[in-house]
Design an enzyme around this catalytic site. Sequence first.
Site, short mmCIF file in Angstrom:
data_model
loop_
_atom_site.label_atom_id
_atom_site.label_comp_id
_atom_site.label_asym_id
_atom_site.label_seq_id
_atom_site.Cartn_x
_atom_site.Cartn_y
_atom_site.Cartn_z
N ARG A 15 0.83 -1.22 0.00
CA ARG A 15 0.00 0.00 0.00
C ARG A 15 0.86 1.26 0.00
NH1 ARG A 15 -3.95 -0.86 4.89
NH2 ARG A 15 -2.02 -1.74 5.70
N ASN A 33 -6.50 -2.58 1.76
CA ASN A 33 -6.49 -4.04 1.86
C ASN A 33 -7.92 -4.55 2.00
OD1 ASN A 33 -3.73 -4.38 1.78
ND2 ASN A 33 -3.49 -4.55 4.01
#
EC number: 6.2.-.-
Length: 795
Positions: A15, A33
């Site tokens: 990320r 996520n």
Amino acid sequence: MAIRVEGIVQGVGFRPFVYSLATRLGLAGLVGNDVDGVFAEAEGPPAAVREFLGALQRDAPPLARVERVTATAKAPIGTATFAIVASDPAGRRSTLIAADTATCADCLRELAHPADRRFQYPFINCTNCGPRFTIIRDVPYDRPLTTMAGFPMCDPCAAEYHDPGNRRFHAQPTCCPACGPRLTLLDRTGKPLSDPALDEAAALLRRGAIVAVKGLGGYHLAADATCEPAVAALRARKHRADKPFAVMTSDLAAVAQLCRVSAAEAALLTSQARPVVLLTRLPGAAVASSAAPGNRQLGVMLPYTPLHHMLLAAASRPLVLTSGNVSDEPIAYRDEDALERLGEIADAFVVHDRAIHIRTDDSVARAFAGRPMLVRRSRGYVPEPMTVRGGFARPVLACGAELKNTFCLAKDRYAFVSHHIGDLENAETLRSFAEGIAHFSRLFDIAPQVVAHDLHPEYLSTKYAVELDGVDLVGVQHHHAHIASCLADNGADGPVIGVAFDGTGYGTDGTIWGGEFLIADVAGFARGGHLATVRMPGGAAAIRQPWRMAAAHLHEAGLDVAGLGVVRRNAARWDAIVSMVRRQVNAPLTSSAGRLFDAIAAILDVRDEISYEGQAAIELEQRADPAEGGAYRAGIESGAPFRANGSDLIAAAVGDLMAGVPTELIAARFHHGMAILILDGCVLLRERHGLNTVALSGGVFQNLLLLGSTVTRLEAHGFTVLTHSRVPCNDAGISLGQAVVAAAGQRGPAVSSEPGLWAAKATAQFQQMRGSGSPTSRSTIRVPPNAVFSRTIPG
């Protein structure tokens, strides 16, 4: 653009990588996520979006493994910034989880820098390294769902965690001395000793003490590897008579002082997985003889946690680092259990307050033909999945074998082979097996509909499978599972000539197989040939006492054996054992290659009795002269299936021994003779079936002398040879083979052009047995000899 990224993309800095990439390209949107992996939205100029999509896979973080990137056009919403959003735990889980990873170079620099706030902090980590699998309780991989949940981040750590430009941006185990786990040194009663813990532990080690150390996946027992009394004491207290210990050294230079190290072996040692690597020991290496008695090899590993780096530096010498258990028990990983079970072994305990959620032993590997060859696949590799051709139409649980057990859970295109469970011979190991299955089922959202198992009726893994309700059972013949595992390891379906050589496997004819030539694909097999059968006097006792197999093979060969040392050493029992063979009493038939190796080892005075599985064959390989190129020849009795006469190798070896030929030469000639036997069998089957690919599997092929000699000869005769790399060739790979065989059965007809028959009647018998109301305790249930087995192809 709506984007989905699948693969190992959680807990690896994906990320923050996406955030930094989007920011650099001037894109707006979001990333987060969820149970499928990583989702993202990107909005901006088309050229920038195209570059963004390409870089997601091309420039991914070091620990990421991007399986697939999919993008769907979406109407712009005019967002001005790019953000990391909260995780979404809803839905069916299909995300992948990273393995535990060795400390990265950046963290090691901080560990050694006196001005850094994490200087000498044994739990330093970042998005590029540290614990993953051993601390995760559930997905998505966020701190509250790990064993770090009980350590709230201090302000400096929280600032790093939320800073997109920091290496610890969204690193879930991030911590420091102010807010993270802490070490304590305890005596064997659990009473705290003086601090600092590692300095005092190192001092104890230098004085010859044994120290239990809590690692990533469980406790190790450490001792000074250069101190013979310390290592001998560890061996005695652990009740481990001969099996080699692993040694940890500080760096590659230190390894090179002990062993020869090739480029491929150095790459394995320094890989992110940091397995124990089996290396050739240098003459005069400064390691206690008790570390690996009678063995030319040494299992060596490098530090893979900050704690290990610090302990090695403080001790300033290599350390034996072996699993924290009494021989044959699972590794201890809970603190109270470790103190109880290891209290009679360790003089002190290095403990910490970060819980280990799932016990995970060290992996073991060696290099063959320039690539890794795993002997035990565990920490550093698990739970990363195998991608299987054809996939799994229904979720599968494969329960594996009895020895070196692993299980495998599979769905879609992934097979998740478990960490090393061990030998299913006691309640604690069986409990670990069941707990592991439950944990994998939860992590990967797999509710098995099909359960595969070995045919052996007394394997605890088989009994576990039979007791499950609401599933379809598929029994898979042991050696077919070996070959299917090798095929899956190589991304192949077959058909092939499968050579499965090991110690023991339940055959479809009720005898003990182990020297098998199969015509096989992932769905079915025919027995093309095998080693000629001999009796195993005393059954399982012949495994523990190789001299019994020597007696059986010598009797089969019809030799005058009065002058042999193995006969003299066992004179008081010899006639009784030969009588068992002659009368066929308590002496089951076996075609086992492993038992043939045992017999030769006893005949050459290498080993009459063993203290661990495979010991006689391992020491026979060590005895063989690597410079000797001679070979014995074994005849093959043509038929369907053919029989290869191992007794010919026995006779040739005995002839040389009686003539005074050194045992080192005889051992080498036997190995090369086995390789020629394999070649002859494969040539015969090629002539019969037109197959030109050979798959080699089974624990006997852990023997690199045999494997190398076999591969060289097969390739010289035009065969394509498949060997194991990603999963072990021993029984630890059986579960993967069982899973792919079960999946192939769900897909329909065999890949092979030859017809096959499903044992549908046996399936019905299994279902009837489970539903009959008969006792199903682990001690009473019996699996019929013809219980549903993977489809056989008439030969």
